[in-house]
Design an enzyme around this catalytic site. Structure first.
Site, PDB file in Angstrom:
ATOM      1  N   SER A 136      -9.299  15.299   2.779  1.00 26.86           N
ATOM      2  CA  SER A 136     -10.188  16.222   3.498  1.00 26.86           C
ATOM      3  C   SER A 136     -11.427  15.467   3.938  1.00 26.86           C
ATOM      4  O   SER A 136     -11.821  14.480   3.304  1.00 26.86           O
ATOM      5  CB  SER A 136     -10.614  17.369   2.579  1.00 26.86           C
ATOM      6  N   TYR A 149     -13.696  20.778  -5.361  1.00 21.71           N
ATOM      7  CA  TYR A 149     -12.832  20.410  -4.227  1.00 21.71           C
ATOM      8  C   TYR A 149     -13.197  19.038  -3.654  1.00 21.71           C
ATOM      9  O   TYR A 149     -12.328  18.164  -3.512  1.00 21.71           O
ATOM     10  CB  TYR A 149     -12.935  21.487  -3.147  1.00 21.71           C
TER      11      TYR A 149
HETATM   12  N1  LIG Z   1      -7.355  24.239   6.185  1.00 21.58           N
HETATM   13  C1  LIG Z   1      -8.277  23.320   6.285  1.00 21.58           C
HETATM   14  O1  LIG Z   1      -9.249  23.461   7.059  1.00 21.58           O
HETATM   15  C2  LIG Z   1      -8.196  22.066   5.459  1.00 21.58           C
HETATM   16  C3  LIG Z   1      -9.174  21.090   5.663  1.00 21.58           C
HETATM   17  C4  LIG Z   1      -9.121  19.913   4.936  1.00 21.58           C
HETATM   18  C5  LIG Z   1      -8.075  19.689   4.033  1.00 21.58           C
HETATM   19  N2  LIG Z   1      -7.130  20.646   3.838  1.00 21.58           N
HETATM   20  C6  LIG Z   1      -6.070  20.342   2.875  1.00 21.58           C
HETATM   21  O2  LIG Z   1      -4.810  20.527   3.502  1.00 21.58           O
HETATM   22  C7  LIG Z   1      -3.832  20.919   2.521  1.00 21.58           C
HETATM   23  C8  LIG Z   1      -3.154  22.212   2.967  1.00 21.58           C
HETATM   24  O3  LIG Z   1      -4.153  23.208   3.134  1.00 21.58           O
HETATM   25  P1  LIG Z   1      -3.879  24.593   3.882  1.00 21.58           P
HETATM   26  O4  LIG Z   1      -5.139  24.948   4.569  1.00 21.58           O
HETATM   27  O5  LIG Z   1      -2.615  24.534   4.630  1.00 21.58           O
HETATM   28  O6  LIG Z   1      -3.737  25.545   2.603  1.00 21.58           O
HETATM   29  P2  LIG Z   1      -2.907  26.908   2.426  1.00 21.58           P
HETATM   30  O7  LIG Z   1      -3.542  27.563   1.253  1.00 21.58           O
HETATM   31  O8  LIG Z   1      -2.796  27.625   3.711  1.00 21.58           O
HETATM   32  O9  LIG Z   1      -1.454  26.384   2.019  1.00 21.58           O
HETATM   33  C9  LIG Z   1      -1.262  25.622   0.854  1.00 21.58           C
HETATM   34  C10 LIG Z   1       0.182  25.757   0.405  1.00 21.58           C
HETATM   35  O10 LIG Z   1       0.309  24.969  -0.811  1.00 21.58           O
HETATM   36  C11 LIG Z   1       1.017  25.738  -1.766  1.00 21.58           C
HETATM   37  N3  LIG Z   1       0.622  25.334  -3.127  1.00 21.58           N
HETATM   38  C12 LIG Z   1      -0.561  25.564  -3.745  1.00 21.58           C
HETATM   39  N4  LIG Z   1      -0.522  25.085  -4.999  1.00 21.58           N
HETATM   40  C13 LIG Z   1       0.709  24.545  -5.177  1.00 21.58           C
HETATM   41  C14 LIG Z   1       1.356  23.916  -6.263  1.00 21.58           C
HETATM   42  N5  LIG Z   1       0.735  23.772  -7.454  1.00 21.58           N
HETATM   43  N6  LIG Z   1       2.625  23.464  -6.103  1.00 21.58           N
HETATM   44  C15 LIG Z   1       3.265  23.628  -4.919  1.00 21.58           C
HETATM   45  N7  LIG Z   1       2.707  24.238  -3.848  1.00 21.58           N
HETATM   46  C16 LIG Z   1       1.440  24.693  -3.977  1.00 21.58           C
HETATM   47  C17 LIG Z   1       0.631  27.187  -1.477  1.00 21.58           C
HETATM   48  O11 LIG Z   1       1.578  28.100  -2.005  1.00 21.58           O
HETATM   49  C18 LIG Z   1       0.567  27.196   0.043  1.00 21.58           C
HETATM   50  O12 LIG Z   1       1.811  27.520   0.636  1.00 21.58           O
HETATM   51  C19 LIG Z   1      -4.599  21.076   1.199  1.00 21.58           C
HETATM   52  O13 LIG Z   1      -4.461  19.900   0.427  1.00 21.58           O
HETATM   53  C20 LIG Z   1      -6.038  21.242   1.656  1.00 21.58           C
HETATM   54  O14 LIG Z   1      -6.954  20.829   0.675  1.00 21.58           O
HETATM   55  C21 LIG Z   1      -7.167  21.839   4.523  1.00 21.58           C
END
Ligand SMILES: NC(=O)c1ccc[n+]([C@@H]2O[C@H](COP(=O)([O-])OP(=O)(O)OC[C@H]3O[C@@H](n4cnc5c(N)ncnc54)[C@H](O)[C@@H]3O)[C@@H](O)[C@H]2O)c1
Length: 265
Positions: A136, A149
């Site tokens: 991130s 985080y």
């Molecule tokens: N959305 C953003 O703006 C953003 C920005 C920077 C980084 N990220 C990173 O991108 C990645 C995905 O984020 P997102 O926004 O798609 O999140 P989201 O919450 O929409 O989706 C995350 C998915 O991971 C699954 N998950 C959670 N814990 C789990 C576990 N222990 N085992 C297996 N699956 C698990 C959830 O069920 C969900 O389907 C994350 O690592 C997040 O930190 C997101």
């Protein structure tokens, strides 16, 4: 469990947290490029939905506790593993002074990545494969109110660099991607509000909030032989957002106009 035979021709890539958001976007892009995707998610129905949509294979499970079963389910597809995308992640919002005793952030975002990557190492080494960790921009810029985080993602970037050095000689490249603001369920409360959405959008130099597929295409690049000489990097995919700090510096033209001089003076 939905499954499609690979016929031995396709590469197999395991994507964690592929049931929704960025992970599902990554799965769609990879499948569109001929990869057979093993779709992991804690939510078995969500993993199944994505797998069904892209013609991949669902390998449900919790990355913290079920690493062995997730890898076994993946190797059952075709006996090979060409890429691992550690995407599953959580954010638990809390001030640092008030963290819950049992906070899952470091377990999911860092410890599980280390565990699953180590389990996958032998198979990835056999295929000259690659790992992409979804970190991130919070690894570089504090996310106030985001609890552990930012620390978990900074740790993930440090882990990525060390793994790249340790595993490069085994034929395995390791990189990280730092997404900027991407519209997913993780931040839907913000983007569902049109005023907040617009305020955030105008901060991004390319003029829009990111989509999951914006991350998927960069994952595809880092997994491909086009990136054969790229390892140990944290590539920010944020539309330029993190480069805008100096745009917020007040400039002389921003100063309040001085009152007009009195005609009587
Ligand atoms: N959305 C953003 O703006 C953003 C920005 C920077 C980084 N990220 C990173 O991108 C990645 C995905 O984020 P997102 O926004 O798609 O999140 P989201 O919450 O929409 O989706 C995350 C998915 O991971 C699954 N998950 C959670 N814990 C789990 C576990 N222990 N085992 C297996 N699956 C698990 C959830 O069920 C969900 O389907 C994350 O690592 C997040 O930190 C997101």
């Amino acid at each position: 469990m939905s499954s499609k035979g690979t016929g031995g021709a396709e590469n197999v890539v395991l994507v964690t947290g592929g049931g929704a958001g960025i992970g599902a976007g990554i799965c769609r892009v990879l499948a569109g490029r001929g990869v057979h995707v093993a779709v992991n998610d804690l939510d078995a129905d969500a993993a199944e939905r994505t797998a069904e949509e892209i013609g991949g294979t669902a390998v449900p499970g919790d990355v913290v506790t079920d690493g062995e079963a997730i890898l076994a389910g993946t190797l059952a597809i075709a006996g090979r593993l060409d890429g691992l995308v550690n995407n599953a992640g959580v954010i638990r919002r809390a001030p640092l002074s008030d963290l819950p005793d049992r906070d899952p952030t470091l377990d999911v975002n860092l410890r599980a990545v280390a565990g699953l990557s180590a389990r996958c190492l032998r198979s990835l080494s056999e295929s000259n494969g690659a790992i992409v960790n979804i970190a991130s921009m919070a690894a570089d810029v504090p996310q106030l109110g985001g609890g552990l985080y930012a620390a978990s993602k900074a740790g993930l970037v440090a882990y990525t660099r060390q793994a790249a050095v340790e595993w490069g000689p085994l034929g395995v490249r390791v990189n990280a991607i730092g997404p900027g603001m991407i519209r997913t369920a993780m931040a839907e409360a913000v983007y569902a509000d049109p005023v907040l959405h617009e305020k955030r959008r105008t901060l991004v130099p390319v003029g829009r909030i990111g989509r999951p597929e914006d991350i998927g295409t960069v994952v595809a690049f880092l997994l491909s032989t086009d990136a054969a000489y790229v390892s140990g990097q944290h590539l920010l995919v944020d539309g330029g957002l993190t480069q805008t700090l100096m745009a917020h510096f007040p400039q002389p033209s921003d100063a309040a106009p001085s009152p007009p001089a009195s005609a009587d003076a």
